[in-house]
Scaffold this motif. Structure first.
Motif, PDB file in Angstrom:
ATOM      1  N   ASP A 131      31.067 172.991 132.752  1.00  0.00           N
ATOM      2  CA  ASP A 131      31.516 173.524 134.038  1.00  0.00           C
ATOM      3  C   ASP A 131      32.901 174.160 133.975  1.00  0.00           C
ATOM      4  OD1 ASP A 131      29.148 172.534 135.096  1.00  0.00           O
ATOM      5  OD2 ASP A 131      30.068 170.630 135.670  1.00  0.00           O
ATOM      6  N   TYR A 132      33.651 173.901 132.937  1.00  0.00           N
ATOM      7  CA  TYR A 132      34.990 174.474 132.818  1.00  0.00           C
ATOM      8  C   TYR A 132      34.874 175.927 132.378  1.00  0.00           C
ATOM      9  CZ  TYR A 132      39.991 174.692 131.877  1.00  0.00           C
ATOM     10  OH  TYR A 132      41.319 175.035 131.890  1.00  0.00           O
ATOM     11  N   ILE A 185      39.155 167.771 136.236  1.00  0.00           N
ATOM     12  CA  ILE A 185      39.098 169.144 136.733  1.00  0.00           C
ATOM     13  C   ILE A 185      37.648 169.538 136.977  1.00  0.00           C
ATOM     14  CG2 ILE A 185      39.559 171.561 136.134  1.00  0.00           C
ATOM     15  CD1 ILE A 185      41.936 170.520 134.457  1.00  0.00           C
ATOM     16  N   VAL A 186      36.757 169.061 136.107  1.00  0.00           N
ATOM     17  CA  VAL A 186      35.323 169.326 136.219  1.00  0.00           C
ATOM     18  C   VAL A 186      34.553 168.038 135.963  1.00  0.00           C
ATOM     19  CG1 VAL A 186      35.489 171.762 135.539  1.00  0.00           C
ATOM     20  CG2 VAL A 186      35.153 170.011 133.795  1.00  0.00           C
ATOM     21  N   ILE A 226      38.650 168.586 122.468  1.00  0.00           N
ATOM     22  CA  ILE A 226      39.108 169.731 123.262  1.00  0.00           C
ATOM     23  C   ILE A 226      38.171 169.986 124.442  1.00  0.00           C
ATOM     24  CG2 ILE A 226      39.408 172.242 123.212  1.00  0.00           C
ATOM     25  CD1 ILE A 226      40.409 171.816 120.276  1.00  0.00           C
ATOM     26  N   HIS A 227      36.867 169.919 124.200  1.00  0.00           N
ATOM     27  CA  HIS A 227      35.901 170.172 125.265  1.00  0.00           C
ATOM     28  C   HIS A 227      35.980 169.104 126.356  1.00  0.00           C
ATOM     29  CE1 HIS A 227      33.231 172.798 122.502  1.00  0.00           C
ATOM     30  NE2 HIS A 227      34.150 173.518 123.123  1.00  0.00           N
ATOM     31  N   TYR A 228      36.320 167.881 126.007  1.00  0.00           N
ATOM     32  CA  TYR A 228      36.320 166.799 126.989  1.00  0.00           C
ATOM     33  C   TYR A 228      37.612 166.743 127.810  1.00  0.00           C
ATOM     34  CZ  TYR A 228      35.034 162.413 129.151  1.00  0.00           C
ATOM     35  OH  TYR A 228      34.707 161.465 130.073  1.00  0.00           O
ATOM     36  N   ASN A 229      38.651 167.446 127.410  1.00  0.00           N
ATOM     37  CA  ASN A 229      39.923 167.411 128.141  1.00  0.00           C
ATOM     38  C   ASN A 229      39.794 167.718 129.631  1.00  0.00           C
ATOM     39  OD1 ASN A 229      41.710 166.492 126.213  1.00  0.00           O
ATOM     40  ND2 ASN A 229      42.172 168.523 125.449  1.00  0.00           N
ATOM     41  N   PRO A 230      39.094 168.776 130.046  1.00  0.00           N
ATOM     42  CA  PRO A 230      38.988 169.056 131.487  1.00  0.00           C
ATOM     43  C   PRO A 230      38.250 167.957 132.258  1.00  0.00           C
ATOM     44  CG  PRO A 230      38.354 170.978 130.202  1.00  0.00           C
ATOM     45  CD  PRO A 230      38.507 169.849 129.248  1.00  0.00           C
TER      46      PRO A 230
END
Length: 66
Positions: free
Chosen positions: A41-42, A35-36, A26-30
């Motif tokens: 940074d998200y 996106i980041v 979940i944390h790596y999705n952005p």
């Protein structure tokens, strides 16, 4: 046939290893979506709660289903 998007594997989160895998996913999705640059940074990410130098951690109670 249509294409399938990448998604987290389904299943019961019955071990700490499985929970950690899902949280990391979940944390790596952005980052994967470009996106980041880094998970922290998200703006809407809970990643910062899991960093080692974080002195304030959200308390989450996990109760077994069985």
């Amino acid at each position: 046939m249509g294409t399938r998007c990448k998604r987290a594997p389904e299943g019961v989160l019955d071990t700490l290893e499985k929970i950690e895998q899902r949280v990391n996913y979940i944390h790596y999705n952005p980052v994967e979506a470009e996106i980041v640059f880094h998970e922290r940074d998200y703006v809407n990410s809970s990643y910062r709660n899991y960093e080692e130098d974080n002195t304030v951690f959200c308390n989450v109670n996990i109760e077994p289903l069985w």
